[in-house]
Design a protein around this motif. Structure first.
Motif, PDB file in Angstrom:
ATOM      1  N   MET A 147      -3.887  -2.218  -4.916  1.00 32.24           N
ATOM      2  CA  MET A 147      -3.146  -3.127  -3.774  1.00 32.24           C
ATOM      3  C   MET A 147      -3.982  -4.477  -3.743  1.00 32.24           C
ATOM      4  SD  MET A 147      -5.133  -1.895  -0.188  1.00 32.24           S
ATOM      5  CE  MET A 147      -5.521  -0.302  -0.785  1.00 32.24           C
ATOM      6  N   GLN A 177       0.219  -7.576  -0.637  1.00 29.97           N
ATOM      7  CA  GLN A 177       0.386  -6.432  -0.112  1.00 29.97           C
ATOM      8  C   GLN A 177      -0.116  -6.239   1.454  1.00 29.97           C
ATOM      9  OE1 GLN A 177      -0.890  -4.009  -3.369  1.00 29.97           O
ATOM     10  NE2 GLN A 177       1.338  -3.483  -3.664  1.00 29.97           N
ATOM     11  N   LEU A 212       4.813   0.027   0.868  1.00 29.64           N
ATOM     12  CA  LEU A 212       3.878  -0.633   1.793  1.00 29.64           C
ATOM     13  C   LEU A 212       3.489   0.599   2.900  1.00 29.64           C
ATOM     14  CD1 LEU A 212       5.525  -3.934   2.568  1.00 29.64           C
ATOM     15  CD2 LEU A 212       3.535  -3.606   1.082  1.00 29.64           C
ATOM     16  N   ILE A 234       0.621   2.678   1.131  1.00 28.22           N
ATOM     17  CA  ILE A 234      -0.626   1.873   1.146  1.00 28.22           C
ATOM     18  C   ILE A 234      -1.143   1.731   2.717  1.00 28.22           C
ATOM     19  CG2 ILE A 234      -1.700  -0.346   0.591  1.00 28.22           C
ATOM     20  CD1 ILE A 234       0.522  -0.783  -1.468  1.00 28.22           C
TER      21      ILE A 234
END
Length: 72
Positions: A1, A5, A49, A52
């Motif tokens: 990441m 992000q 996303l 994450i």
């Protein structure tokens, strides 16, 4: 990441569902976990996303992302 992000996670609103309009970083961890058990994460950038975001929340790092929210 990467930082891009993280900024996106802090400033992207959920576009559908129970938490429509809620920023990704503010989504409850159980909601994100539901996607891993009952459904699939959406395809594309949103799903990436969200995955994450779940990893950040599981590791207890949400506090590091919240300061990246835009204040407009």
């Amino acid at each position: 990441m990467d930082k891009t992000q993280l900024v996106e996670i802090a400033n992207t609103a959920m576009p559908f569902g129970k938490y429509k309009g809620c920023l990704l970083i503010d989504l409850p961890e159980p909601y994100l976990l539901w996607f891993t058990r009952q459904a699939e994460f959406p395809s594309g950038r949103l799903g990436e996303l969200m995955q994450i975001t779940l990893a950040i929340k599981v590791e207890g790092l949400a506090g590091l992302v919240k300061p990246l929210k835009r204040t407009t």
